[in-house]
Design an enzyme around this catalytic site. Structure first.
Site, PDB file in Angstrom:
ATOM      1  N   GLU A 144      -8.936   4.317   4.868  1.00  0.00           N
ATOM      2  CA  GLU A 144      -8.741   3.460   3.704  1.00  0.00           C
ATOM      3  C   GLU A 144      -8.859   4.324   2.448  1.00  0.00           C
ATOM      4  OE1 GLU A 144      -8.176   0.295   2.932  1.00  0.00           O
ATOM      5  OE2 GLU A 144      -8.231  -0.751   4.872  1.00  0.00           O
ATOM      6  N   GLU A 185       0.845  -1.191   0.000  1.00  0.00           N
ATOM      7  CA  GLU A 185       0.000   0.000   0.000  1.00  0.00           C
ATOM      8  C   GLU A 185       0.884   1.247   0.000  1.00  0.00           C
ATOM      9  OE1 GLU A 185      -2.568  -0.622   3.373  1.00  0.00           O
ATOM     10  OE2 GLU A 185      -3.446  -2.419   2.505  1.00  0.00           O
TER      11      GLU A 185
END
Length: 233
Positions: free
Chosen positions: A209, A47
């Site tokens: 997120e 990520e």
């Protein structure tokens, strides 16, 4: 001081708070006064957008924040190797010393729509990984009131309660609030925070997120609003 034209390098001070499995230093950006909020990016090496967006925003500042500290990359080995877990293949966000930690392997997806086809270890024991132990010690030292844990690409703000911090993040990134991510997270940072109480209240951990976007599009869409959000903290 905010200087957006000087994003060529990070000018905020870095302090080492630990070492990774492969010996890489793990840094945080300290604040000037009492730490109220700790922002953590890059706990999952797959990520990188979390580290990129946070770095791009912070590189516009020349002085540390008064009450906000930052971890740009909590998993430097995973980020370098391009793996979700650390160099031992451990998902650091399932390795925290929680009462519900499980030794069973966890699965992850290569893309959001794919089946969970990649297995990761949760560690040989709770807090078995140096990266996990280091960030736990950092949190215990700084004693922040809230933690913002940056992830991707589910596109929501995940937190048990809709606090002022949650509202601000939802507005900044045009994302919905979710009280629960929809699946159990034993051994996660969020679960660990729930078990840390002060004055009868758990340590607030908000999971941001980020949406699925290219790095360039992510900064183009949210760079300015993220900087403004940081300036309000």
């Amino acid at each position: 001081m905010f200087e957006p034209e000087n994003r060529g390098r990070l000018r905020l001070p870095l302090k080492e708070y630990g070492r990774s499995v492969l010996g890489a230093p793990i840094h945080y950006i300290p604040c000037l006064g009492e730490c109220r909020i700790l922002v953590v990016a890059g706990i999952h090496g797959e990520e990188p957008e979390t580290t990129f967006l946070l770095s791009r925003a912070l590189r516009a500042f020349s002085k540390p924040f008064e009450n906000v500290a930052f971890v740009l990359c909590a998993n430097p080995d995973g980020m370098t190797l391009g793996t979700r877990g650390n160099a031992n293949g451990v998902d650091l966000n399932r390795n925290f010393p929680t009462s519900n930690w499980s030794p069973n392997a966890v699965s992850s997806r290569s893309v959001l729509e794919a089946p969970r086809d990649t297995l990761l270890s949760t560690g040989s024991a709770t807090g078995s990984e140096p990266e996990t132990r280091a960030i736990v010690e950092l949190i215990q030292t700084l004693q922040p009131k809230s933690i913002v844990s940056m992830h991707a690409p589910i596109a929501c703000v995940d937190a048990p309660e809709k606090t002022a911090l949650v509202d601000s993040l939802c507005e900044c990134f045009s994302l919905p609030w979710q009280a629960d991510i929809g699946y159990p997270t034993p051994g996660s940072l969020g679960t660990w925070c729930k078990e840390r109480t002060a004055s009868g209240k758990p340590l607030e951990c908000v999971t941001l997120e980020l949406p699925r976007m290219s790095l360039e599009a992510l900064f183009d869409r949210f760079g300015e609003s993220f900087v403004k959000f940081l300036q309000t903290l």
